[in-house]
Enzyme design. Structure first.
Site, short mmCIF file in Angstrom:
data_model
loop_
_atom_site.label_atom_id
_atom_site.label_comp_id
_atom_site.label_asym_id
_atom_site.label_seq_id
_atom_site.Cartn_x
_atom_site.Cartn_y
_atom_site.Cartn_z
N CYS A 179 -57.43 25.15 6.91
CA CYS A 179 -57.47 25.57 5.51
C CYS A 179 -57.01 27.02 5.39
O CYS A 179 -57.78 27.95 5.66
CB CYS A 179 -58.88 25.43 4.94
SG CYS A 179 -58.99 25.89 3.18
N CYS A 182 -58.91 28.99 2.69
CA CYS A 182 -60.27 29.36 3.12
C CYS A 182 -60.25 30.52 4.11
O CYS A 182 -61.07 31.44 4.03
CB CYS A 182 -60.95 28.16 3.79
SG CYS A 182 -60.94 26.64 2.84
N ASP A 183 -59.34 30.47 5.08
CA ASP A 183 -59.41 31.36 6.23
C ASP A 183 -58.27 32.37 6.34
O ASP A 183 -58.36 33.34 7.09
CB ASP A 183 -59.43 30.53 7.52
CG ASP A 183 -60.59 29.55 7.57
OD1 ASP A 183 -61.64 29.86 6.98
OD2 ASP A 183 -60.45 28.48 8.18
#
Length: 359
Positions: A179, A182-183
């Site tokens: 992701c 997300c990261d």
């Protein structure tokens, strides 16, 4: 310490004895008053931000929710995909960020505080042919519910690449992720050369997002042409920070023991393998919605996601609601999942109010 087989047997036994819902041999409509009191008002299946938000709202509405949080459902710990994220930096209320596992623990604590009964068991099947709905767990528990909220999420697809797994000495969540949104903004990736595996729209979107932080982004695709839409291909190709490696695959991930430092790329046409410096690797090959246990009883789209009425969490079966990534293949964020969990809870409250059942 690693769990022994005796430990695991003990967990299963406790679940079977302490977490078991009332068993029936059949659902006997119409129900008598005493029987209806033994049927749960709402059962929530799933324990990510959608499930726990639904639990908090329904518990505060005194609907006494029961949650099946799962026991390594789809190979992921209770709490869902967030548990595989090291740092969550885009969820409001945590200006310094928070660990993925920690925030899911807080979700659970808040749900329990308001009275949610949480069962550490994965659902094996449901019967949606009549209400109350019949729910069965993998450890043998069974219960009935006037309404269901399905928040089982979707699991990111990953490839079995040496060095990219979760075993000791490998680099999952140490530079390997599924992701980018997300990261990707994490310090470990900033200013580095990053690699994205995939050839569809998701891969293009993830690569373009990563160009905000990376010095260079390589998109690695097994074929000699992309599957992405023309508009997404055009955007990616127009970005000077993006480069394509066609007819190629990542065959190894290497590092210094703490984080990723290189990937090995194999070109299928030349059979040549080349090690390239890398600060991170992202899988962008799609997700699998966790809907197999439904056995075709709800309307799903071609990819297996639950279809909901636009603007609602209502499914094709009255009394069954879906929230989070199990019905959202576009945004897939913790905060959007939480929002739909709230919607599902409020819709359940209205639905139950419309029934001739005790509230």
């Amino acid at each position: 310490d690693a769990a022994t087989s005796e430990d695991l047997f003990g967990v299963v036994l406790v679940l079977q004895v302490e977490f078991k819902c009332l068993r029936y041999t059949m659902a006997p409509p119409p129900m008598t008053k005493s029987e209806s009191e033994d049927v749960h008002k709402v059962v929530i299946i799933g324990s990510g931000p959608a499930g726990h938000t639904a639990a908090i709202y329904t518990a505060r509405a005194e609907l006494h929710p029961v949650m099946y949080e799962g026991f390594l459902a789809a190979g992921v710990a209770a709490g869902g995909q967030l548990t595989t994220t090291v740092d969550v930096e885009n969820f409001p209320g945590f200006p310094q960020g928070i660990g993925g596992m920690k925030i899911t623990e807080l979700f659970r604590e808040q749900s329990a505080r308001f009275g949610t009964k949480i069962l550490t068991e994965t659902i094996s099947s449901v019967d949606l042919s009549k209400r109350p709905f019949h729910v069965k767990g993998e450890f043998g528990s069974e219960c009935y519910a006037h309404s269901l909220i399905i928040a089982t999420g979707a699991t990111a697809k990953r490839l079995d690449i040496p060095g990219a797994g979760e075993s000791q000495g490998e680099y999952w969540q140490k530079g390997v992720s599924a992701c980018a949104v997300c990261d990707g903004a994490a310090p470990i990736f900033r200013g580095k050369t990053l690699f994205v595996i995939g050839g569809g729209d998701s891969a293009m979107e993830e690569a373009l997002f990563l160009t905000k932080y990376a010095s260079k982004v390589f998109i690695v695709h097994r074929r000699d042409e992309l599957r992405a839409s023309k508009i997404m291909q055009t955007r990616a190709m127009a970005n000077e920070s993006v480069e394509f490696l066609y007819s190629s695959a990542v065959v190894k991930v290497s590092g210094d023991g703490k984080s990723v430092s290189a990937v090995t790329i194999k070109n299928f046409k030349t059979e040549q393998e080349t090690e390239m410096d890398a600060g991170g690797l992202f899988f962008a090959i799609g997700h699998v919605p966790n809907t197999k246990f439904l056995d075709g009883q709800l309307a799903l789209d071609e990819a297996g996601y639950i279809i909901t009425t636009p603007g609602t969490t209502q499914t094709s079966v009255a009394g069954v609601f879906a929230a989070g990534d199990v019905q959202d293949k576009k945004w897939r964020q913790a905060i959007t999942a939480a929002g739909t969990g709230c919607m599902a809870a409020l819709e359940v409250e209205h639905f139950l109010a419309s029934l001739d059942t005790p509230q």
